[in-house]
Motif scaffolding. Structure first.
Motif, PDB file in Angstrom:
ATOM      1  N   SER A  70      21.002 -67.016 -74.240  1.00 40.49           N
ATOM      2  CA  SER A  70      20.101 -68.123 -73.918  1.00 40.49           C
ATOM      3  C   SER A  70      19.547 -68.063 -72.503  1.00 40.49           C
ATOM      4  CB  SER A  70      20.811 -69.463 -74.131  1.00 40.49           C
ATOM      5  OG  SER A  70      21.972 -69.538 -73.332  1.00 40.49           O
ATOM      6  N   ILE A  71      20.222 -67.360 -71.610  1.00 38.14           N
ATOM      7  CA  ILE A  71      19.697 -67.201 -70.249  1.00 38.14           C
ATOM      8  C   ILE A  71      18.480 -66.285 -70.278  1.00 38.14           C
ATOM      9  CG2 ILE A  71      20.253 -66.298 -67.945  1.00 38.14           C
ATOM     10  CD1 ILE A  71      23.141 -67.328 -68.456  1.00 38.14           C
ATOM     11  N   THR A  72      18.478 -65.313 -71.161  1.00 38.36           N
ATOM     12  CA  THR A  72      17.302 -64.475 -71.367  1.00 38.36           C
ATOM     13  C   THR A  72      16.233 -65.248 -72.124  1.00 38.36           C
ATOM     14  OG1 THR A  72      18.589 -62.433 -71.325  1.00 38.36           O
ATOM     15  CG2 THR A  72      16.472 -62.357 -72.477  1.00 38.36           C
ATOM     16  N   PHE A  73      16.646 -66.040 -73.093  1.00 40.08           N
ATOM     17  CA  PHE A  73      15.716 -66.899 -73.823  1.00 40.08           C
ATOM     18  C   PHE A  73      14.960 -67.823 -72.869  1.00 40.08           C
ATOM     19  CE2 PHE A  73      14.921 -71.071 -75.687  1.00 40.08           C
ATOM     20  CZ  PHE A  73      14.152 -70.763 -76.805  1.00 40.08           C
ATOM     21  N   GLY A  74      15.694 -68.396 -71.928  1.00 43.04           N
ATOM     22  CA  GLY A  74      15.068 -69.308 -70.975  1.00 43.04           C
ATOM     23  C   GLY A  74      15.407 -70.756 -71.228  1.00 43.04           C
ATOM     24  N   LEU A  75      16.614 -71.026 -71.718  1.00 48.38           N
ATOM     25  CA  LEU A  75      17.022 -72.416 -71.931  1.00 48.38           C
ATOM     26  C   LEU A  75      17.072 -73.139 -70.585  1.00 48.38           C
ATOM     27  CD1 LEU A  75      17.853 -74.058 -74.445  1.00 48.38           C
ATOM     28  CD2 LEU A  75      20.230 -73.710 -73.765  1.00 48.38           C
ATOM     29  N   GLY A  76      16.407 -74.260 -70.504  1.00 44.58           N
ATOM     30  CA  GLY A  76      16.377 -75.030 -69.262  1.00 44.58           C
ATOM     31  C   GLY A  76      15.053 -74.948 -68.533  1.00 44.58           C
ATOM     32  N   PHE A  77      14.286 -73.879 -68.782  1.00 41.27           N
ATOM     33  CA  PHE A  77      12.935 -73.772 -68.205  1.00 41.27           C
ATOM     34  C   PHE A  77      12.128 -72.870 -69.129  1.00 41.27           C
ATOM     35  CE2 PHE A  77       9.835 -71.417 -65.552  1.00 41.27           C
ATOM     36  CZ  PHE A  77       9.004 -72.492 -65.247  1.00 41.27           C
ATOM     37  N   ASP A  78      11.076 -73.381 -69.671  1.00 43.32           N
ATOM     38  CA  ASP A  78      10.324 -72.714 -70.722  1.00 43.32           C
ATOM     39  C   ASP A  78       9.841 -71.330 -70.294  1.00 43.32           C
ATOM     40  OD1 ASP A  78       9.173 -72.545 -73.236  1.00 43.32           O
ATOM     41  OD2 ASP A  78       7.301 -73.499 -72.607  1.00 43.32           O
ATOM     42  N   GLY A  79      10.357 -70.315 -70.954  1.00 45.37           N
ATOM     43  CA  GLY A  79       9.988 -68.943 -70.625  1.00 45.37           C
ATOM     44  C   GLY A  79      10.967 -68.264 -69.694  1.00 45.37           C
ATOM     45  N   GLY A  80      11.868 -69.057 -69.071  1.00 48.56           N
ATOM     46  CA  GLY A  80      12.911 -68.488 -68.227  1.00 48.56           C
ATOM     47  C   GLY A  80      12.373 -67.596 -67.121  1.00 48.56           C
ATOM     48  N   TYR A  81      13.128 -66.529 -66.824  1.00 45.74           N
ATOM     49  CA  TYR A  81      12.731 -65.626 -65.740  1.00 45.74           C
ATOM     50  C   TYR A  81      11.483 -64.823 -66.092  1.00 45.74           C
ATOM     51  CZ  TYR A  81      15.023 -61.691 -68.250  1.00 45.74           C
ATOM     52  OH  TYR A  81      15.392 -60.739 -69.163  1.00 45.74           O
ATOM     53  N   ARG A  82      11.144 -64.778 -67.371  1.00 52.34           N
ATOM     54  CA  ARG A  82      10.026 -63.944 -67.798  1.00 52.34           C
ATOM     55  C   ARG A  82       8.697 -64.424 -67.223  1.00 52.34           C
ATOM     56  NH1 ARG A  82       9.681 -65.134 -72.943  1.00 52.34           N
ATOM     57  NH2 ARG A  82      11.418 -66.619 -73.013  1.00 52.34           N
ATOM     58  N   VAL A  83       8.588 -65.728 -66.987  1.00 55.62           N
ATOM     59  CA  VAL A  83       7.336 -66.280 -66.451  1.00 55.62           C
ATOM     60  C   VAL A  83       7.069 -65.742 -65.052  1.00 55.62           C
ATOM     61  CG1 VAL A  83       6.124 -68.390 -65.789  1.00 55.62           C
ATOM     62  CG2 VAL A  83       7.546 -68.363 -67.856  1.00 55.62           C
ATOM     63  N   GLU A  84       8.045 -65.884 -64.170  1.00 57.42           N
ATOM     64  CA  GLU A  84       7.859 -65.420 -62.798  1.00 57.42           C
ATOM     65  C   GLU A  84       7.811 -63.899 -62.727  1.00 57.42           C
ATOM     66  OE1 GLU A  84       7.702 -65.701 -58.448  1.00 57.42           O
ATOM     67  OE2 GLU A  84       6.998 -66.842 -60.183  1.00 57.42           O
ATOM     68  N   LEU A  85       8.553 -63.207 -63.580  1.00 57.16           N
ATOM     69  CA  LEU A  85       8.505 -61.745 -63.586  1.00 57.16           C
ATOM     70  C   LEU A  85       7.111 -61.259 -63.960  1.00 57.16           C
ATOM     71  CD1 LEU A  85       9.867 -59.010 -63.371  1.00 57.16           C
ATOM     72  CD2 LEU A  85      10.716 -59.303 -65.716  1.00 57.16           C
ATOM     73  N   PHE A  86       6.514 -61.879 -64.956  1.00 49.26           N
ATOM     74  CA  PHE A  86       5.144 -61.522 -65.343  1.00 49.26           C
ATOM     75  C   PHE A  86       4.188 -61.788 -64.186  1.00 49.26           C
ATOM     76  CE2 PHE A  86       1.016 -62.440 -67.300  1.00 49.26           C
ATOM     77  CZ  PHE A  86       0.843 -61.335 -68.119  1.00 49.26           C
ATOM     78  N   HIS A  87       4.370 -62.924 -63.523  1.00 47.85           N
ATOM     79  CA  HIS A  87       3.517 -63.271 -62.380  1.00 47.85           C
ATOM     80  C   HIS A  87       3.650 -62.248 -61.253  1.00 47.85           C
ATOM     81  CE1 HIS A  87       1.924 -65.324 -58.858  1.00 47.85           C
ATOM     82  NE2 HIS A  87       3.123 -65.300 -58.314  1.00 47.85           N
ATOM     83  N   LEU A  88       4.875 -61.874 -60.912  1.00 48.86           N
ATOM     84  CA  LEU A  88       5.085 -60.918 -59.820  1.00 48.86           C
ATOM     85  C   LEU A  88       4.419 -59.585 -60.119  1.00 48.86           C
ATOM     86  CD1 LEU A  88       8.849 -61.657 -59.020  1.00 48.86           C
ATOM     87  CD2 LEU A  88       6.880 -62.215 -57.576  1.00 48.86           C
TER      88      LEU A  88
END
Length: 259
Positions: A70-88
């Protein structure tokens, strides 16, 4: 985990199509926190140790597989770390996309570009359960880079032998995706299981080093170091700032491999 006594993600999943932040087009940049990544036996993040190894294609997006629970899924913030990683990656001119069979969360757009919502993060899963998805279905769309954060649920269910199970998962990934870069991280803090987390995390660099020395394309990223419990939204899953921190660690580890 959905609570401090349950397994990762048992509290449910974020709704499909939910937006990021108040605007619906978040980048996470406002919560980005400095973080570090290292690779065991393979140089440091952002500086490929083997200039001859290039997992990403010369043209087209580099396919990144977020693999975990679920930490990879992004439970707690929609999209999890993937959002900021895509942005970077996007802000530095790198073309990436995410692979995986799951498409349940993440914003529609990031930085004005369509956000790839695929991932392979399934709530509540242990290392062994994650391994059961390798190679099928996790590697069905063969990735160029794998980001693995696994073991949080094991700390609750059965911490003993977690390192052995992780070693088996790493060997499976190496065998099934020999041309991919496999990035393995320590797990983030779990305040009610600190001793188990410390013991497990201490084994991971050695597991990576052993396989890197044998010629595998594998590096270590330290997601635990410097991660404040204040950035855990529910004492298990990161809040927006915590996920942005995770993204920074992942990005530092892989940026040198991106085109």
């Amino acid at each position: 985990m959905g609570s401090t006594t349950a397994t990762a993600g048992s509290g449910g999943q974020a709704p499909a199509g939910a937006t990021t932040g108040s605007s619906g087009e978040g980048t996470g940049a406002s919560t980005s926190t400095s973080a570090s990544a290292t690779s065991s036996g393979s140089g440091t993040g952002g500086d490929p140790p083997d200039p001859g190894f290039q997992p990403c294609p010369a043209t087209g997006p580099c396919k990144v597989l977020p693999l975990g629970d679920s930490i990879t899924f992004g439970l707690g913030f929609d999209g999890g770390y993937r959002v900021e990683l895509f942005h970077l990656a996007h802000q530095d001119g790198h073309e990436i996309t995410f692979t995986g069979t799951q498409q349940m969360n993440g914003p529609a757009m990031v930085d004005g570009a369509p956000f790839p919502r695929n991932h392979e993060g399934i709530s509540g899963e242990t290392i062994e359960q994650i391994a059961n998805r390798v190679p099928t279905p996790a590697l069905r769309d063969m990735p160029h880079i794998v980001l693995l954060h696994a073991g949080t649920n094991d700390m609750v269910r059965s911490a003993n032998g977690a390192d052995t199970r992780l070693a088996a998962l790493l060997d499976e990934l190496i065998a099934e995706a020999p041309d991919a870069l496999i990035v393995v991280s320590s797990i983030i803090p779990l305040p009610f299981a600190t001793a188990a987390v410390d013991t497990f995390n201490a084994t991971i660099p050695g597991l990576v080093e052993e396989r890197a020395s044998a010629g595998a394309h594998i590096i270590f990223a330290d997601q635990f170091a410097g991660f404040p419990t204040a950035e855990l939204g529910d004492q298990v899953h990161p809040n927006q700032a915590g996920y942005a921190r995770m993204a920074g660690v992942w990005y530092e580890a892989i940026e040198g491999y991106l085109r």
